[in-house]
Write a protein that holds these residues in place. Structure first.
Motif, mmCIF file in Angstrom:
data_model
loop_
_atom_site.group_PDB
_atom_site.id
_atom_site.type_symbol
_atom_site.label_atom_id
_atom_site.label_comp_id
_atom_site.label_asym_id
_atom_site.label_seq_id
_atom_site.Cartn_x
_atom_site.Cartn_y
_atom_site.Cartn_z
ATOM 1 N N LYS A 328 31.579 16.700 28.167
ATOM 2 C CA LYS A 328 31.733 15.488 27.255
ATOM 3 C C LYS A 328 33.259 15.580 27.007
ATOM 4 O O LYS A 328 33.790 14.327 26.415
ATOM 5 C CB LYS A 328 30.938 15.856 25.896
ATOM 6 N N GLY A 329 33.892 16.512 26.663
ATOM 7 C CA GLY A 329 35.495 16.491 26.755
ATOM 8 C C GLY A 329 36.122 15.717 27.594
ATOM 9 O O GLY A 329 37.176 14.978 27.302
ATOM 10 N N ALA A 330 35.656 15.931 28.812
ATOM 11 C CA ALA A 330 36.313 15.148 29.772
ATOM 12 C C ALA A 330 36.096 13.620 29.931
ATOM 13 O O ALA A 330 36.962 12.956 30.041
ATOM 14 C CB ALA A 330 35.973 15.539 31.257
ATOM 15 N N PHE A 331 34.853 13.301 29.268
ATOM 16 C CA PHE A 331 34.489 12.070 29.092
ATOM 17 C C PHE A 331 35.397 11.312 28.025
ATOM 18 O O PHE A 331 35.845 10.272 27.940
ATOM 19 C CB PHE A 331 32.936 11.869 28.814
ATOM 20 N N THR A 332 35.507 12.065 26.960
ATOM 21 C CA THR A 332 36.366 11.676 25.715
ATOM 22 C C THR A 332 37.776 11.488 26.331
ATOM 23 O O THR A 332 38.382 10.467 25.712
ATOM 24 C CB THR A 332 36.380 12.914 24.557
ATOM 25 N N GLU A 333 38.466 12.388 27.128
ATOM 26 C CA GLU A 333 39.549 12.049 27.489
ATOM 27 C C GLU A 333 39.820 10.805 28.324
ATOM 28 O O GLU A 333 40.835 9.939 28.164
ATOM 29 C CB GLU A 333 39.918 13.177 28.535
ATOM 30 N N ALA A 334 39.034 10.349 28.964
ATOM 31 C CA ALA A 334 38.956 9.078 29.588
ATOM 32 C C ALA A 334 38.943 7.865 28.691
ATOM 33 O O ALA A 334 39.689 6.954 28.931
ATOM 34 C CB ALA A 334 37.808 8.755 30.664
ATOM 35 N N VAL A 335 38.082 8.156 27.641
ATOM 36 C CA VAL A 335 38.087 7.147 26.563
ATOM 37 C C VAL A 335 39.490 6.945 25.860
ATOM 38 O O VAL A 335 40.007 5.818 25.412
ATOM 39 C CB VAL A 335 36.803 7.233 25.857
#
Length: 409
Positions: A328-335
């Protein structure tokens, strides 16, 4: 040995055209047939208990402008025409929709040439585009940051499930839900007979295959070789707990080497904001989570030579998508590249979708719509985004081919 479902003699048909698949493309086809040739008896077979249960009802709900697509391609022609028609259709039938416009935002210098290329492509496709500097982005999206952006005014949103229901009703077709196809017997001189999982048999003069995630399997059941394999890619979404951070639609500059648009921010017709999707291989054609595994389907994907060639060609891109799926952290980085105010706690898991991606044996990802014909059959073998947007013109094209086959039968 393939079981034979016998076709009765001329005059014993249950209908003229049999459409397999009750998603938006299949229902648009039924709608177009009955509009173009009133009196044509159309039956739609859908294995689910209602329409739009898969790709149609599990996407971002965006009415795409057509800016991404190569001028002259079917995607470009159908999207530009389909966007205007979809807005008109929704207005006519009172379906929730809005023309919101969208931003495509460059957050890195190497994206700027690609952003400029999109401006040129949009203009070639007849789409109004406004170029924005970094400071102008806030006019549309105060919380979004980027080096530059473009605003595409014709993009919108709608409720595609409601569109599918309305198409079903307005078509006047015989819509049969819970009707899963298990066998097909096609006799070029006598018609097509379909056996259903409940033992029922439906006969028609022409069959149209709009089976989405299973379209290649339906094609093989008719005896036609689709020459592609559907490789399912799951798109995972989050919902934004603070929807006030996003006013409308915000997209990154897409990577032209891969047919997915990247993680984007989409305010839906219900006011909620979805973040996503990523794109990871699914372990079943309807594999909406890592826990959904269908060994036969997964093995069929692995056995297709094109799957291995995709993996070799796009492994670096795929590794990034897999990381965003598992973290989820990596997804948040993309956002956060576009929306720096977002925090990991703002992301709430939302239902995923699965894209039916047609792949050639050599590993080529089929980029455009792919429609093939056989004796008494029309197969829609690739209907990627923007299929929902473009469903009305696609339906007319498939209907034209079906009616031509009907006339020749």
């Amino acid at each position: 040995m393939r079981e034979v479902v016998h076709v009765r003699q001329q005059g014993a048909y249950d209908g003229d055209v049999l459409v397999v698949g009750g998603g938006i493309v299949g229902l648009s086809t039924a709608y177009a047939i009955t509009r173009a040739a009133p009196g044509t008896r159309v039956t739609v077979l859908e294995k689910e208990p209602g329409p739009a249960r898969h790709q149609t009802g599990r996407n971002s709900g965006v009415i795409h402008s057509g800016i991404y697509y190569r001028p002259g391609s079917l995607k470009a022609r159908y999207a530009v025409r389909g966007a205007a028609e979809m807005v008109k259709f929704c207005a006519e039938y009172g379906i929730a929709h809005a023309v919101t416009g969208k931003l495509i935002v460059a957050t890195d210098r190497d994206e700027l040439p690609r952003l400029h290329a999109l401006v040129q492509r949009g203009r070639e496709n007849g789409i109004p585009v406004r170029e924005l500097g970094a400071a102008q982005i806030a006019e549309y999206e105060p919380e979004v940051r980027g080096l530059a952006a473009i605003h595409v005014g014709t993009t919108g949103i709608c409720d595609y499930t409601a569109v599918a229901r309305q198409l079903a009703e307005a078509s006047g077709a015989d819509i049969r839900y819970g009707a899963r196809v298990v066998r097909i017997d096609r006799r070029p001189e006598r018609g097509v007979a379909v056996r259903l999982a409940d033992g029922g048999i439906v006969r028609a003069r022409v069959l149209v295959n709009c089976a989405g995630l299973y379209c290649d399997e339906i094609a093989r059941l008719t005896g036609d070789d689709p020459q592609v394999r559907i490789v399912p890619f799951r798109g995972e979404y989050y919902e934004l707990a603070r929807p006030e951070l996003v006013r409308g639609l915000v997209y990154p500059v897409p990577d032209p080497a891969f047919p997915f648009l990247g993680v984007h921010l989409t305010r839906g017709i219900d006011g909620g904001v979805h973040l996503g999707p990523n794109a990871v291989p699914a372990l079943a054609r309807e594999g909406y989570g890592w826990g959904v595994v269908r060994p036969r389907e997964a093995l069929a994907t692995v056995a297709w030579p094109g799957s291995w060639r995709i993996a070799r060609r796009h492994w670096r891109y795929g590794a990034g998508e897999l990381r965003r799926s598992l973290s989820k952290g990596a997804f948040t980085e993309a956002v956060r590249r576009m929306l720096p105010a977002v925090r990991e706690g703002d992301l709430v898991p939302a239902p995923a979708g699965v894209r039916a991606q047609a792949v050639l044996r050599d590993g080529t990802l089929v980029d455009d719509f792919l429609i093939k014909e056989g004796p008494r059959t029309v197969h829609v073998l690739n209907a990627p985004s923007p299929a929902a947007t473009a469903s009305l013109p696609i339906g007319r094209e498939v209907a034209r081919r079906a009616l031509a086959a009907l006339g020749a039968a």
